[in-house]
Design a protein around this motif. Structure first.
Motif, PDB file in Angstrom:
ATOM      1  N   LEU A  13      -2.504  -2.440 -10.245  1.00  0.00           N
ATOM      2  CA  LEU A  13      -3.255  -1.593  -9.334  1.00  0.00           C
ATOM      3  C   LEU A  13      -4.523  -2.329  -8.904  1.00  0.00           C
ATOM      4  O   LEU A  13      -5.447  -2.519  -9.692  1.00  0.00           O
ATOM      5  N   ILE A  17     -11.222   5.274 -12.333  1.00  0.00           N
ATOM      6  CA  ILE A  17     -10.023   4.539 -11.930  1.00  0.00           C
ATOM      7  C   ILE A  17      -9.601   3.642 -13.081  1.00  0.00           C
ATOM      8  O   ILE A  17     -10.434   2.971 -13.701  1.00  0.00           O
ATOM      9  N   LYS A  46      -3.140   3.785  -2.380  1.00  0.00           N
ATOM     10  CA  LYS A  46      -3.301   2.854  -3.488  1.00  0.00           C
ATOM     11  C   LYS A  46      -2.759   1.492  -3.074  1.00  0.00           C
ATOM     12  O   LYS A  46      -1.746   1.403  -2.365  1.00  0.00           O
ATOM     13  N   SER A  90      -7.545   6.795  -3.320  1.00  0.00           N
ATOM     14  CA  SER A  90      -7.211   8.216  -3.380  1.00  0.00           C
ATOM     15  C   SER A  90      -8.229   9.005  -4.197  1.00  0.00           C
ATOM     16  O   SER A  90      -8.222  10.233  -4.181  1.00  0.00           O
ATOM     17  N   THR A 100       0.848  -1.194   0.000  1.00  0.00           N
ATOM     18  CA  THR A 100       0.000   0.000   0.000  1.00  0.00           C
ATOM     19  C   THR A 100       0.882   1.242   0.000  1.00  0.00           C
ATOM     20  O   THR A 100       1.840   1.327   0.772  1.00  0.00           O
ATOM     21  N   TRP A 123      -1.303  -2.092  -4.384  1.00  0.00           N
ATOM     22  CA  TRP A 123      -0.659  -2.694  -5.558  1.00  0.00           C
ATOM     23  C   TRP A 123      -0.472  -4.191  -5.352  1.00  0.00           C
ATOM     24  O   TRP A 123      -0.140  -4.647  -4.259  1.00  0.00           O
ATOM     25  N   ASP A 153      -7.723   1.769  -5.555  1.00  0.00           N
ATOM     26  CA  ASP A 153      -7.281   3.162  -5.511  1.00  0.00           C
ATOM     27  C   ASP A 153      -8.243   3.949  -4.619  1.00  0.00           C
ATOM     28  O   ASP A 153      -9.322   4.364  -5.049  1.00  0.00           O
TER      29      ASP A 153
END
Length: 316
Positions: free
Chosen positions: A111, A123, A96, A116, A92, A98, A114
């Motif tokens: 990804l 996205i 985000k 954010s 993280t 991953w 997300d």
């Protein structure tokens, strides 16, 4: 000569010290958008006879970045030596999440989430997931997918943000901070058409440490029902006869037309494997281990790894 401290300065000093004390806690709370270790996701799918268990335990360094290791689990103990299969790593950063999948000839991280983004924003996700009917370990495929927009953003009583997402090809999904998607760890990805059909998984529960932080009781009454907990026997195709139940000393199993050998597994209420035995005759017997009194769950698995049958046994 004495120097007197102004009362207002004392008050401000206490406020500053208090902020310094709580600031790490605030930062930690803001960054906890996804589990980083000791987490287990239990997921129900429409195309698997059993539930899927994924566990995040241990850590590793890839390309100078710190990750947590993600495994396909065989029980709820995070004991990767008991049939755990490594499928990737998760990290993280900047809200985000991953995923670095365990696939050959690829050094690209994907990804996964997300957090954010805000309401009305889109996205971009660069992969999708496929599953074989007989296997629970996912296959990852790199692609360019423009994920749809966040159409609603709310906050619950635990101060966790809920992201409601909608798209033309995948329908609706919901992410929750600290948990992930309510459709399972890989959320929308396995909603893609697989062999002509669509599959909509559901997150049953998320366990972090010793706590159940999410539980969908509408899907299953118990947090972990992979081995038949909370599922009525009439919903399953019972092809093997187990008797007597309750079990006092010896359990008899008649397999009928089932191909042998068959693996018998016994689980405690916490989902831990307490006993296993490979059965090779059409009429087999099992002697439960000592100190195993109480309600247990069993599972019968064929030689191809497919779950054949599961249910409950009361050992007296």
């Amino acid at each position: 000569m004495k120097t007197l401290t102004h009362p207002r300065r004392i008050v401000w000093l206490k406020i500053v010290l208090g902020l310094l004390f709580f600031f790490p806690v605030i930062i930690s709370s803001q960054n906890s958008v996804f589990p980083e270790k000791d987490a287990i996701w239990c997921i129900k799918t429409d195309f698997q006879p059993q539930m899927l268990l994924y566990g995040l335990t241990g850590d590793t360094v890839i390309n100078e970045k710190q990750y947590g290791k993600l495994y396909q689990l065989s029980d709820t103990t995070l004991n990767i030596d008991e049939g755990g299969e490594y499928i990737g790593a998760i990290r993280t950063e900047e809200r985000k999440v991953w995923l670095y999948p365990n696939i050959s000839n690829s050094d690209k991280e994907l990804l996964l989430y997300d957090f954010s983004k805000g309401k009305g924003e889109g996205i971009t996700i660069n992969f999708f997931v496929d599953f074989e009917f007989e296997a629970s370990v996912p296959s990852f495929f790199l692609t360019d997918v423009d994920f749809p927009k966040i159409y609603d953003l709310t906050e619950d009583t635990l101060n966790r943000k809920h992201y409601k997402i909608e798209g033309n090809s995948i329908g609706q999904d919901e992410w929750i901070e600290g948990i992930g998607s309510l459709r399972g760890l890989f959320f929308y990805s396995i909603n893609f058409p697989i062999r002509g059909s669509y599959y909509y998984p559901k997150l049953i529960s998320l366990k972090q440490g010793d706590s159940i932080v999410y539980h969908n009781k509408d899907v299953c009454k118990e947090p972990f029902c992979w081995f038949g907990v909370g599922v009525e026997d009439t919903q399953q195709k019972q092809t093997a006869l187990l008797y007597p139940n309750p079990v006092k000393e010896i359990l008899h199993i008649d397999f009928g037309e089932i191909l042998l050998p068959v693996r018998f597994e016994l689980f405690d209420p916490q989902g831990r494997i307490t006993y296993t035995q490979t059965l090779i005759t059409s009429h087999s017997t099992v002697t439960p281990p000592p100190h195993s009194k109480g309600l247990h769950h069993y599972r019968l698995t064929g030689s191809d790894g497919k779950a054949l049958q599961s249910g409950q046994l009361l050992i007296e």
